[in-house]
Every structure is written in C-alpha cells, then in structure tokens.
Design a protein around this motif. Structure first.
Motif, PDB file in Angstrom:
ATOM      1  N   CYS A  79       0.906  -1.341  -0.100  1.00  0.00           N
ATOM      2  CA  CYS A  79      -0.031  -0.016  -0.030  1.00  0.00           C
ATOM      3  C   CYS A  79       0.991   1.437  -0.043  1.00  0.00           C
ATOM      4  O   CYS A  79       0.196   2.336  -0.349  1.00  0.00           O
ATOM      5  N   GLU A  80       2.237   1.252   0.106  1.00  0.00           N
ATOM      6  CA  GLU A  80       2.868   2.259  -0.034  1.00  0.00           C
ATOM      7  C   GLU A  80       3.408   2.446  -1.276  1.00  0.00           C
ATOM      8  O   GLU A  80       3.737   1.802  -2.002  1.00  0.00           O
ATOM      9  N   GLY A  81       2.989   3.789  -1.795  1.00  0.00           N
ATOM     10  CA  GLY A  81       3.343   4.031  -3.024  1.00  0.00           C
ATOM     11  C   GLY A  81       2.445   3.466  -3.959  1.00  0.00           C
ATOM     12  O   GLY A  81       2.389   3.231  -5.040  1.00  0.00           O
ATOM     13  N   LEU A  82       1.292   3.141  -3.473  1.00  0.00           N
ATOM     14  CA  LEU A  82       0.165   2.371  -4.297  1.00  0.00           C
ATOM     15  C   LEU A  82      -0.306   3.317  -5.451  1.00  0.00           C
ATOM     16  O   LEU A  82      -0.328   2.594  -6.662  1.00  0.00           O
ATOM     17  N   HIS A  83      -0.500   4.492  -5.307  1.00  0.00           N
ATOM     18  CA  HIS A  83      -0.773   5.348  -6.428  1.00  0.00           C
ATOM     19  C   HIS A  83       0.212   5.626  -7.576  1.00  0.00           C
ATOM     20  O   HIS A  83      -0.081   5.595  -8.791  1.00  0.00           O
ATOM     21  N   ALA A  98      -7.339   7.773  -3.758  1.00  0.00           N
ATOM     22  CA  ALA A  98      -7.376   8.807  -2.587  1.00  0.00           C
ATOM     23  C   ALA A  98      -8.107   7.918  -1.302  1.00  0.00           C
ATOM     24  O   ALA A  98      -7.414   7.928  -0.395  1.00  0.00           O
ATOM     25  N   ALA A  99      -9.070   7.551  -1.588  1.00  0.00           N
ATOM     26  CA  ALA A  99      -9.555   6.560  -0.676  1.00  0.00           C
ATOM     27  C   ALA A  99      -8.685   5.579   0.000  1.00  0.00           C
ATOM     28  O   ALA A  99      -8.572   5.323   1.289  1.00  0.00           O
ATOM     29  N   LEU A 100      -8.061   4.810  -0.891  1.00  0.00           N
ATOM     30  CA  LEU A 100      -7.057   3.606  -0.353  1.00  0.00           C
ATOM     31  C   LEU A 100      -6.048   4.249   0.278  1.00  0.00           C
ATOM     32  O   LEU A 100      -5.487   3.611   1.294  1.00  0.00           O
ATOM     33  N   GLN A 101      -5.495   5.309  -0.216  1.00  0.00           N
ATOM     34  CA  GLN A 101      -4.431   5.854   0.569  1.00  0.00           C
ATOM     35  C   GLN A 101      -4.441   5.924   2.031  1.00  0.00           C
ATOM     36  O   GLN A 101      -3.543   5.565   2.867  1.00  0.00           O
ATOM     37  N   THR A 102      -5.786   6.467   2.249  1.00  0.00           N
ATOM     38  CA  THR A 102      -5.866   6.715   3.628  1.00  0.00           C
ATOM     39  C   THR A 102      -6.277   5.619   4.532  1.00  0.00           C
ATOM     40  O   THR A 102      -5.812   5.163   5.716  1.00  0.00           O
TER      41      THR A 102
END
Lengths: 276, 598
Positions: free
Chosen positions: A3-7, A26-30
């Motif tokens: 999940c780090e650097g997912l985007h 955006a939702a996933l990052q948080t």
C-alpha cells in the motif's frame, strides 16, 4: 501490491487494463494506513478487486512479520469501510466450488446449489434434491485463498527463510536482472512448498535453502499457463496468469520493485487446457 | 518512463571497465579458436602447455553448467565494480559463493550455459522465454516518432507547429484521446495516460499513411507472448481495392472463419459447425458451398482494423502469421482468428446511448420493399442527452447496439448458400437484392435440405434484449463515482465479453466503447462435464455369488409362473409346451366347476 506508493505502482500494471480511479486511489491511501495502524500489521497489501454484478469488492491483506502465517483478509465495497473475512476452511472451499456465476456484490447473499440425486432402486427411484447453501462471504474468502494458493508469485530471492522457519522480506534483494527475469524458473509460488519433495537430490543440493523454499512456477500444470511479457523495451516485466484471468504480476528488472494484483471476476478459467 | 522526453535514453547497465573482460557468449568462440591453434604443428612445448591450460579453464563443469573461466571472469567483474576493491581479498569467498548461489539454472536443463552480460540475443534453448528487447532500440523508434510529430517548423509566437493544410485536414479526424482517457480513468477502466499519448502518435502515423475516413482506438487484446493494440478505421469510399488486394478466396475464408470462431466456443452439442458442412454429411457428397463474404465497406467488413504489437506502430508483427492449434480446429492463422474475434466483439459490444444515433430517414422507400433491417444510421445532432440516472439504470433500456449483428452464417446480411450455388457461383454483392427477392419466391419451392433463413437482430435495439449469461444479465451498468455522482461517468460493462466496456459522460453526449481483454467469450459453463447418474455410470458386473442368487430366484419365479399358468389355463403363446396347454384346457372346466360349487 504494497500500500505504500500504491498510487504510483498501480501504473505498472496499467497495461493489463488495471486502473484505479483517482477517487479510489485517494480513499485507499488513507483507509489502508488506518487499517494497518488499527491491526498492528507489519505490512498491508492491496490484494485486488473482485468484480460483482451490483458492486465490486476491494480486497486488502495485512501481514505480520512472518509473511506465511497469519495473513488477514479484508474486503470493502467503497474503499473506506473494511470488513474482516473469515479464513477459508477446506469445507468452505469445496462448497464454494459448487457456486457458479458471478459474485453479486452483496456479502450476505446466499447461493443455492441444487443437486438432484436418485434415491432408491429401479422403478422406485425418487429424485431427491439436495440444496447446498453457500454464503457469498464464504465464497469470497475461498476464492481469494484459492487464487493465493494457485497464482500468487514473488521473484526468487525476494523472501528468505530464516533458521527459525519464519519467512521475511529479503533486504538485500536487488531485483532480477533482465536475463533472469525472462526465465519462468525465477518466480516462486508464495505458499508452502508442495513440489519441493519431488525434486531430485542433485537438484536440491544446488539450491540455496534460504531462498529456494518455495515452488517455482516453471512446473505449473498446464504448461504455458503463464504469459510473460516485457514492456518498455526491457524496462518492465509483466506476468499474467491464464488460469485465473485478471491476475497480473509486475517487476522492474534490476530494481526492488515488484508486486501483483488481481482484478477480475473471481472465476477460474477451467477451459485453459483446451485453449492452449 | 512517464517523465518527459529527455529521459528516454537509459544509462548502460554495467560499468565500462567490465566491458573489457570478454563476454561469456564469446567463450565458445574462444574454445574453437584455441582448438584451431592447437592443431597448428609449429607450436613449441611451452605454448602448447599454455593453450591446454586455457582449454582446461574453459571446460564446463557438469553440475552447474558453468566453466571456471566464466566464473572467474564474473568474479573479477564483481570485484572490480565493488565499492571497496581493497577489501576484495577478504570478501573473495563470499562474493564467489554469492555468485554461485544467485546464478540460476533452469530445472530441466542441467547443462545449459548461463549466459550473462548485457548483450542481446539471449534466451536458453530450454525454455520458451521471449528475448528481452534492448530498451534503447525501442525508444529510438519512439523518439523518431515524437520528433516527427512535433515537426521542424514552429511558429515563433505560439508553440504550435505549422502544418500544411492537407496534413492538418487528415489529422483532424483523430478523436480527442485525452478526453477519452480522462473519462475512462474516472470510471476505473482503460490504459494509463502515457499509453494514450503513444496511441495518439500512432494514430497520426496511420492517418498520414492511409486514406482514412475515421479512426478510433478499439481496444487491446491481451495475448500470451504479446498483446495487440487495435485501431478501428473506416476507409474513404472507393479506396478498398487499392488497399487490400485479396481475392475472393481470401474473403470467403474470412467469413467462414468468423462463423467458425463463433461456433468454436459454443458447446460441442452444436450439430453443425458451418452452414456448408451440412452438405458434407449427406450420403451424396456435394462440394461444400462457401459463403461469399461481404464486400469491403459493408456489413462485417465495414471497418478495417489495424493491429500492432508494441506501442510504436511497427506494423503487424510476425506472430500474426503463425498457426496455432485450437480446439475445435480453426481454419486460418492467428491473424485471421484475431480479425474474426475482433469482428465478433465489435458487433456484440458496440453500444451507444439511446438517441445518440438515429436512422436515416431518407431511405424510407427502400425499407418498404424489403423487410430488411435498416442498416444505416447517422448521428443525431439534436441529441439532448439523458440524465445519469437513466443511463445507469440496471434495466439497461437506455443503451442500444449500433453495430450490425453477425448471423451464425458469419455475415450480417443473410445469403442463401444453396441459392448461390444454384445460380452458378455469382458474386454475392451485386445480386444481393435479387437474391432476396428470389428467396421469397423460392420459399414455396423449398427443398427439404434448404437452410433456414437467418434473421439478424434489428439495429439500434436496447441491450436489455441481450441473452443472459447463466444467472447474470448480459450487461451491467453502474455509476462510477460515489463521492460526486453528478459529474460521474456511467460505465456499462459486458458480461458476455469480459473486458468490453462503454463509458458515457456529459449526459451521454460523449461516450466511447473500449475492449481490453483476452478476446474470449464468457460461456455459461465450461466444456460440459459428462453428467453422472445411475444410467450413465458404469454398473459393476454382478459377482458370481450374486449371479447364482439371481439365477436361483429367477428359476423359482419361472416355476411359480408355470404353476400359475397351469391353473388358470391362460394360453401363453410363448414358452409353454403344448402339454401344458392341454392340461390347462382339461383342468379348465374342473376349476370352473369348483368355483361354481363355491
């Protein structure tokens, strides 16, 4: 996919049509970070997305220090609220194999599988209908564990097994070189080894116990069920599974970047031997 | 990769120092050289000994498949490039061990030589891995294209390049790819942004090379070794012959293939594979009638598809020419199969919001004569759009097909193959009108083996009429955004062809179809499993004990039957002897007497 650097990393699998919309990113990052903190996971992965009829499920997995043991699976419909999935037992898996069709998108939905059996002999045979009820949650959990079991892969050398039999990430993994990345034998199934015992003693003598504790995908049946492609010249390697269409693994050669996601309907391609 | 143009050139992967050491792939050549040298008679002893020693070094070890020479050269390379060459002596063993460990040999081939180095042309013979292309070669090509796109002359004031008018006109048919990308990205589909940029460049090249009327990015078909990017184009009228010089045979094959591929993934319950095969099964062997394909520009051949493997349009790749064995067998090579699948997918999954296209009103007279489907439509200029709620309604009444339906025959307009044969093999196109009329006449004189006419689905019918796939309906509609539903695009995904999607935004006024997938249809179930059951499963033969018991039981029953028959005197026609019958007759009266008494 971590999940780090997912985007940023999700772009690596974009060539297979795997896209996250900006909202989802955006939702996933948080929400994934919060999930990690709440459950004290060592690492959280975005496992992928299972497409359903009314709604899609986003699946995330959290792992502790030992990657093999104690992975927990969560699902969410909106990338914000995550629910824990029950671990899949053998019985659940058998029952889930009977449920056909797509996932509906409603976790409390129940699939019904009707089997007619003939009870009695000869002319007295009576058609008895046996209905098995499969809950969608159970089916989801079984499908996820099956996919993990069948196609989840990592590059060779990415994980090491320490003498205490724990499996941890290898910090000195530098990535596979381009030539190594082109060979299927350099990718291992991320699960307890099933076929290691079948190797000859000579082969086992050459293997490194710390790295080679998993099965390689070279011996997968049916042969040819993996599609290996280089993109951007040799700058990115993509492995797609044909057995579970929708599973994509990427690796940037000579770097530490690798990951995998599953974006699909959750249905195994049983026709594969006929297609190859 | 996604950064600006300036970074395309990647640094070489290894230190130049290392390049001084001979590469491993040359060691074979060295061996041959040495052997040649040895054969030279003029050598003195010392030289010969030296050569032998060198040869010894080159010998490959049996276990790991690597020669001492190779290992040493790699070891030295590592040492020289390591940050601490002074420590080399201390770390020598560790480095050597690490090299041995991380060197990989394929499980199947013990003797395969590990080929290191950065050179091209790798790939051991044992496994099927593709050759990794040198990055730089690919990017050189792209660089050339980018430069061409930007153009040499530029206006000083604005940064727009100056193009000649004809070129600008041609380029104007390219759709707005970035807007498409944005729409798809919002909906969660499609390809990454840089792909769309490259696709636009590819479109430019196509448009300048061919006489096109319209061009559209159709989608991407994922393959085992390579993927295909597909562009759908329409040629300007009258230009088909110049482009494709294929003869009739080719066209017929194409049509047969569309039909064949359609049937190749239906279940094996299908009785006939192609219409023409019917003739073969007859006892009187007739030549199979081939169905003429539709002429270019109409029906299934309306669009011309361009396909390429990599993102820079090098044209069709060599993989297209291979034959691959499929089950059921497909006549033709991969290029034909690809074209057929594209045709099927395009025909089933080209949808648009209702009202976007309307029928051409001028063709009304012709429609009365033939009851044929109206197959022309135009864009409705006054389309006002539909609210997102209607477009995303799960009942799917707001989306319609706008592509011609492909009949099982493989065409979009039905042609009676028997008729065509009877008329002595005419061209299908000019006489289509006549044939249709003749069909009506011939119906009365229909022979029993004449195939049934097939009627396609009419154009512009809502997709709610599509056949369900198992328990799910054929299309799923959804609003793509949960946070901002007012502006969110509506996505309609296909269940029959997983990977096909249509996304609309701006109240349906801007929409696009896309396909990204493997090019396979989703069937209701897999190749049908053989049903099990008491009638189908093989019964075990009875054991001798059981047999004896059954025989005894049967004997008992026979005897019982015989005694019954004797008493009642029924005239059994089959097994009983005449003696029994006579006895029966005699006793008959006796029985009745007894009964009467009682």
């Amino acid at each position: 996919m971590e999940c780090e650097g997912l985007h940023l990393n999700i772009d690596y699998v974009g060539s297979s049509g795997v896209i996250l919309s900006p909202e989802q990113k955006a939702a996933l990052q948080t929400s994934l970070v919060i999930l990690q903190n709440e459950n004290k996971f060592n690492r959280v992965y975005l496992w992928g997305k299972i497409l359903g009829v009314k709604d899609d499920y986003f699946i995330a997995q959290g792992a502790y220090k030992d990657e093999f043991a104690g992975r927990k699976t969560f699902y969410s419909k909106d990338c914000i609220h995550w629910g824990l999935l029950p671990p899949a037992t053998d019985e659940m898996k058998k029952k889930s194999a009977l449920a056909k069709g797509r996932f509906t998108g409603d976790p409390s939905y129940e699939f019904e599988h009707v089997e007619t059996k003939k009870v009695g002999e000869g002319e007295d045979a009576v058609d008895e209908e046996e209905t098995t009820i499969i809950k969608e949650e159970d089916r989801l959990s079984s499908v996820i564990s099956e996919i993990d079991e069948d196609v989840r892969i990592v590059p060779r050398g990415a994980f090491v097994q320490v003498p205490t039999a724990e499996v941890v990430k290898n910090r000195s993994f530098e990535g596979l070189s381009v030539q190594e990345a082109a060979k299927l034998c350099n990718y291992m199934h991320f699960r307890e080894a099933k076929r290691l015992d079948l190797k000859t003693l000579l082969q086992r003598a050459n293997m490194d116990k710390a790295i080679d504790f998993m099965d390689s995908i070279e011996d997968d049946v049916p042969r040819g069920s993996w599609s290996l492609q280089f993109e951007r010249g040799s700058g990115l390697l993509t492995l797609r599974s044909l057995q579970w269409p929708g599973y994509v693994f990427y690796h940037v050669p000579a770097s530490q970047k690798y990951g995998s996601v599953y974006f699909g309907t959750g249905e195994k391609n049983l026709d594969l031997p006929f297609m190859l | 990769m996604y950064t600006t143009i300036a970074l395309f050139r990647m640094p070489p992967q290894r230190n130049t120092l290392v390049d001084l050491l001979p590469r491993r792939s040359q060691s074979e050549a060295m061996e041959a050289e040495l052997v040649d040298l040895l054969n030279d008679v003029d050598l003195n002893e010392a030289d010969r000994a030296a050569l032998y020693a060198k040869l010894e070094l080159l010998r490959t070890s049996d276990e790991s498949g690597v020669s001492l020479y190779d290992h040493l050269s790699e070891l030295l390379a590592e040492v020289l490039t390591s940050p601490n060459p002074g420590q080399a002596v201390d770390n020598l063993e560790r480095i050597s061990e690490r090299l041995k460990v991380t060197r990989v040999t394929s499980a199947g081939s013990k003797g395969s030589r590990y080929q290191g180095g950065v050179g091209p042309g790798l790939g051991s013979g044992a496994d099927d891995s593709p050759l990794p292309v040198e990055r730089e070669a690919t990017f050189e090509g792209e660089m050339a294209m980018l430069k061409q796109a930007v153009g040499r002359e530029r206006m000083q004031a604005t940064r727009a390049p100056v193009l000649p008018a004809s070129v600008a006109e041609k380029l104007s048919i390219i759709p707005d790819m970035m807007r498409q990308w944005h729409m798809f990205n919002m909906a969660g589909f499609g390809l990454p942004a840089s792909d769309y940029t490259r696709l636009t460049l590819a479109m430019r090249k196509l448009v300048l090379d061919w006489p096109l009327k319209s061009i559209r990015f159709w989608g991407k078909i994922l393959g085992i070794h390579k993927d295909y990017f597909v562009m759908e184009t329409e040629f300007q009228d009258g230009d088909y012959e110049s482009v494709t010089g294929s003869d009739d045979e080719d066209e017929e094959d194409n049509r047969k293939m569309a039909a064949a591929s359609q049937n190749s993934d239906t279940l094996s319950k299908d009785v006939s594979i192609c219409e023409d095969d019917d003739d073969e099964i007859r006892p009187v062997r007739k030549r199979p009638v081939s169905i003429p394909s539709e002429p270019h520009g109409t029906g299934t051949n309306a669009k011309v598809y361009f396909v390429c493997n990599e993102q820079s349009p090098y044209g069709r790749s060599g993989f297209g020419a291979e034959n691959h064995a499929t089950f059921p067998p497909f006549p033709g090579n991969e290029a034909n199969y690809l074209r057929a699948q594209i045709a099927r997918i395009a025909s089933s999954t080209s949808i648009s919001p209702i009202g976007y296209f309307k029928f051409d009103e001028e063709g009304a007279e012709e429609e009365e004569e033939h009851e044929e489907t109206r197959d022309t439509y135009v864009r409705d200029e006054e389309f006002d759009g539909l609210p997102s709620r209607e477009l995303s309604d799960p009942s799917l009444t707001c989306w319609v097909h706008h592509a011609n339906y492909i009949l099982p025959q493989g065409r979009t307009v039905w042609v009676n193959p028997v008729l065509a044969k009877r008329k002595g093999g005419q061209e299908g196109n000019e006489d289509e009108g006549e044939e249709d009329e003749d069909d009506d006449e011939e119906e009365e004189r229909k022979e029993p083996d004449e195939p049934e006419p097939e009627f396609p689905q009419p154009l512009l019918i809502p997709i709610s009429e599509d056949v369900d796939v198992g328990p799910t309906q054929a299309w799923l509609a959804r609003l793509s955004s949960q946070f901002v539903p007012e502006h969110s695009p509506v996505a309609v995904t296909s269940v029959t062809w997983p990977g096909a999607v249509a996304v609309a935004t701006d109240r349906g006024r801007f929409f696009e179809n896309l396909y990204i997938g493997f090019g396979q249809k989703q069937l209701d179930s897999t190749q049908m499993e053989f049903p099990t059951g008491p009638e189908v499963t093989e019964q075990d033969d009875p054991t001798p004990g059981e047999e004896a018991a059954i025989r005894a039981a049967m004997k008992e029953q026979e005897e019982w039957q015989q005694t019954r028959g004797r008493r009642r005197g029924e005239g059994d026609d089959d097994d009983d002897d005449e003696d029994d019958d006579d006895e029966g007759d005699d006793e008959d009266g006796a029985d009745f007497d007894d009964n009467d008494d009682d």
